[in-house]
Design a protein around this motif. Structure first.
Motif, PDB file in Angstrom:
ATOM      1  N   LEU A  36       0.921  -1.127  -0.115  1.00 21.27           N
ATOM      2  CA  LEU A  36       0.142   0.044   0.157  1.00 21.27           C
ATOM      3  C   LEU A  36       0.958   1.262   0.032  1.00 21.27           C
ATOM      4  N   ALA A  37       2.125   1.164   0.489  1.00 22.69           N
ATOM      5  CA  ALA A  37       2.878   2.472   0.447  1.00 22.69           C
ATOM      6  C   ALA A  37       3.437   2.904  -0.929  1.00 22.69           C
ATOM      7  N   HIS A  38       2.806   1.999  -1.817  1.00 22.81           N
ATOM      8  CA  HIS A  38       3.354   2.313  -3.574  1.00 22.81           C
ATOM      9  C   HIS A  38       2.079   3.113  -3.948  1.00 22.81           C
ATOM     10  N   PHE A  39       1.090   3.386  -3.145  1.00 20.69           N
ATOM     11  CA  PHE A  39      -0.134   4.267  -3.564  1.00 20.69           C
ATOM     12  C   PHE A  39      -0.188   5.329  -2.941  1.00 20.69           C
ATOM     13  N   ALA A  86       8.731  16.505 -13.903  1.00 21.49           N
ATOM     14  CA  ALA A  86       9.157  16.696 -12.620  1.00 21.49           C
ATOM     15  C   ALA A  86       8.119  16.176 -11.650  1.00 21.49           C
ATOM     16  N   ALA A  87       6.942  16.588 -11.944  1.00 19.84           N
ATOM     17  CA  ALA A  87       5.705  16.197 -11.133  1.00 19.84           C
ATOM     18  C   ALA A  87       5.068  14.939 -11.182  1.00 19.84           C
ATOM     19  N   GLY A  88       5.402  14.151 -12.200  1.00 19.26           N
ATOM     20  CA  GLY A  88       4.536  12.872 -12.374  1.00 19.26           C
ATOM     21  C   GLY A  88       5.254  12.204 -13.637  1.00 19.26           C
ATOM     22  N   ALA A  89       4.551  11.237 -13.975  1.00 19.66           N
ATOM     23  CA  ALA A  89       4.589  10.386 -15.252  1.00 19.66           C
ATOM     24  C   ALA A  89       3.411   9.473 -15.431  1.00 19.66           C
ATOM     25  N   THR A  90       3.380   9.268 -16.812  1.00 23.71           N
ATOM     26  CA  THR A  90       2.149   8.087 -16.921  1.00 23.71           C
ATOM     27  C   THR A  90       2.666   7.018 -17.836  1.00 23.71           C
ATOM     28  N   VAL A 111      -1.178   3.971 -15.729  1.00 24.65           N
ATOM     29  CA  VAL A 111      -1.034   4.154 -14.384  1.00 24.65           C
ATOM     30  C   VAL A 111      -0.398   5.718 -14.500  1.00 24.65           C
ATOM     31  N   VAL A 112      -0.910   6.542 -13.771  1.00 20.68           N
ATOM     32  CA  VAL A 112      -0.664   7.888 -13.738  1.00 20.68           C
ATOM     33  C   VAL A 112       0.256   8.092 -12.311  1.00 20.68           C
ATOM     34  N   TYR A 113       1.465   8.347 -12.273  1.00 18.22           N
ATOM     35  CA  TYR A 113       2.226   8.755 -11.105  1.00 18.22           C
ATOM     36  C   TYR A 113       2.441  10.037 -10.638  1.00 18.22           C
ATOM     37  N   GLU A 114       2.615  10.045  -9.170  1.00 21.45           N
ATOM     38  CA  GLU A 114       2.864  11.444  -8.764  1.00 21.45           C
ATOM     39  C   GLU A 114       4.115  11.188  -8.151  1.00 21.45           C
ATOM     40  N   LYS A 115       5.268  12.286  -8.184  1.00 15.06           N
ATOM     41  CA  LYS A 115       6.396  12.118  -7.951  1.00 15.06           C
ATOM     42  C   LYS A 115       6.826  13.146  -6.645  1.00 15.06           C
ATOM     43  N   THR A 116       7.170  12.530  -5.625  1.00 14.36           N
ATOM     44  CA  THR A 116       7.518  13.118  -4.169  1.00 14.36           C
ATOM     45  C   THR A 116       8.528  14.018  -4.385  1.00 14.36           C
ATOM     46  N   PRO A 117       8.958  14.840  -3.427  1.00 14.33           N
ATOM     47  CA  PRO A 117       9.977  15.738  -3.505  1.00 14.33           C
ATOM     48  C   PRO A 117      11.187  14.980  -3.454  1.00 14.33           C
ATOM     49  N   THR A 118      11.253  13.875  -2.759  1.00 16.05           N
ATOM     50  CA  THR A 118      12.398  13.004  -2.871  1.00 16.05           C
ATOM     51  C   THR A 118      12.782  12.301  -3.924  1.00 16.05           C
ATOM     52  N   GLY A 119      11.761  12.329  -4.900  1.00 15.66           N
ATOM     53  CA  GLY A 119      11.708  11.569  -6.357  1.00 15.66           C
ATOM     54  C   GLY A 119      11.142  10.113  -6.316  1.00 15.66           C
ATOM     55  N   ALA A 120      10.535   9.744  -5.279  1.00 17.86           N
ATOM     56  CA  ALA A 120       9.793   8.570  -5.174  1.00 17.86           C
ATOM     57  C   ALA A 120       8.403   8.664  -5.978  1.00 17.86           C
ATOM     58  N   LEU A 122       4.546   7.437  -6.653  1.00 19.01           N
ATOM     59  CA  LEU A 122       3.337   6.887  -6.027  1.00 19.01           C
ATOM     60  C   LEU A 122       2.231   6.899  -7.044  1.00 19.01           C
ATOM     61  N   TRP A 123       1.644   5.654  -7.197  1.00 20.67           N
ATOM     62  CA  TRP A 123       0.498   5.424  -7.994  1.00 20.67           C
ATOM     63  C   TRP A 123      -0.732   6.506  -7.482  1.00 20.67           C
ATOM     64  N   ARG A 124      -1.142   7.381  -8.499  1.00 22.32           N
ATOM     65  CA  ARG A 124      -1.988   8.599  -8.181  1.00 22.32           C
ATOM     66  C   ARG A 124      -3.284   8.107  -8.740  1.00 22.32           C
ATOM     67  N   HIS A 125      -3.301   7.544  -9.872  1.00 20.17           N
ATOM     68  CA  HIS A 125      -4.345   7.033 -10.632  1.00 20.17           C
ATOM     69  C   HIS A 125      -4.299   5.905 -11.358  1.00 20.17           C
ATOM     70  N   LEU A 126      -5.150   4.810 -11.412  1.00 21.98           N
ATOM     71  CA  LEU A 126      -5.306   3.780 -12.287  1.00 21.98           C
ATOM     72  C   LEU A 126      -6.340   3.474 -13.011  1.00 21.98           C
ATOM     73  N   HIS A 127      -6.266   3.288 -14.339  1.00 25.02           N
ATOM     74  CA  HIS A 127      -7.288   3.181 -15.099  1.00 25.02           C
ATOM     75  C   HIS A 127      -7.188   1.859 -16.045  1.00 25.02           C
ATOM     76  N   GLU A 128      -8.111   0.871 -15.852  1.00 21.34           N
ATOM     77  CA  GLU A 128      -8.000  -0.535 -16.514  1.00 21.34           C
ATOM     78  C   GLU A 128      -9.226  -0.888 -17.221  1.00 21.34           C
ATOM     79  N   THR A 129      -8.719  -1.149 -18.493  1.00 21.32           N
ATOM     80  CA  THR A 129      -9.939  -1.674 -19.255  1.00 21.32           C
ATOM     81  C   THR A 129      -9.868  -3.263 -19.853  1.00 21.32           C
ATOM     82  N   TRP A 130     -11.044  -4.007 -19.603  1.00 23.04           N
ATOM     83  CA  TRP A 130     -10.850  -5.259 -20.211  1.00 23.04           C
ATOM     84  C   TRP A 130     -10.544  -5.475 -21.735  1.00 23.04           C
ATOM     85  N   VAL A 131      -9.770  -6.187 -22.174  1.00 18.70           N
ATOM     86  CA  VAL A 131      -9.454  -6.553 -23.481  1.00 18.70           C
ATOM     87  C   VAL A 131     -10.287  -7.955 -23.913  1.00 18.70           C
ATOM     88  N   VAL A 132     -11.337  -7.873 -24.691  1.00 19.48           N
ATOM     89  CA  VAL A 132     -12.385  -9.101 -24.908  1.00 19.48           C
ATOM     90  C   VAL A 132     -12.082  -9.452 -26.254  1.00 19.48           C
TER      91      VAL A 132
END
Length: 132
Positions: A36-39, A86-90, A111-120, A122-132
């Motif tokens: 959970l510390a990853h989120f 510097a603020a995040g990544a996708t 997954v949308v990441y936020e980056k902490t001031p230390t550069g860690a 963190l998962w900020r948002h996740l969107h998943e879609t089924w492949v059918v």
């Protein structure tokens, strides 16, 4: 795919934690806390079926689901860095899951990441879609 990208490394290592927890290979509450510390505390998610979760919902899910999927296998592919700053990544990726004697599932995830001031990362948002 550039396996040395820190975002790709985090996507892969976080999924190892998820698989290990859900499969029951790890059962200690401390392991769930490590996962959970990853989120981010502000985490949000849209699950493949459209259900939405916040950090409290994710926490409740993981705490209840530890060991609920014995034999779970997960494989990721097609990791793409969509945006990095510097603020995040996708990052987008394809995820395959299988259970012994069960169906195989496939989803496209972003997954949308936020980056902490230390550069860690963190998962900020996740969107998943089924492949059918």
């Amino acid at each position: 795919m550039n396996d040395t990208n820190p975002c790709f490394d985090d996507v892969l290592s976080t999924h190892v934690l998820i698989r290990t927890w859900l499969s029951g290979e790890a059962a200690a509450p401390e392991y769930c806390a490590q996962l959970l510390a990853h989120f981010s505390p502000a985490f949000t998610m849209v699950a493949p079926g459209g259900k939405q979760l916040d950090h409290a919902g994710l926490t409740a899910f993981f705490r209840a689901a530890g060991g609920s999927r014995p034999g779970l296998q997960m494989r990721l592919s097609d990791l793409v860095l969509i945006q990095d700053s510097a603020a995040g990544a996708t990052v987008s990726y394809r995820e395959y899951q299988s259970l012994p004697g069960g169906e195989n599932t496939e989803r496209l995830s972003t997954v949308v990441y936020e980056k902490t001031p230390t550069g860690a990362l963190l998962w900020r948002h996740l969107h998943e879609t089924w492949v059918v």
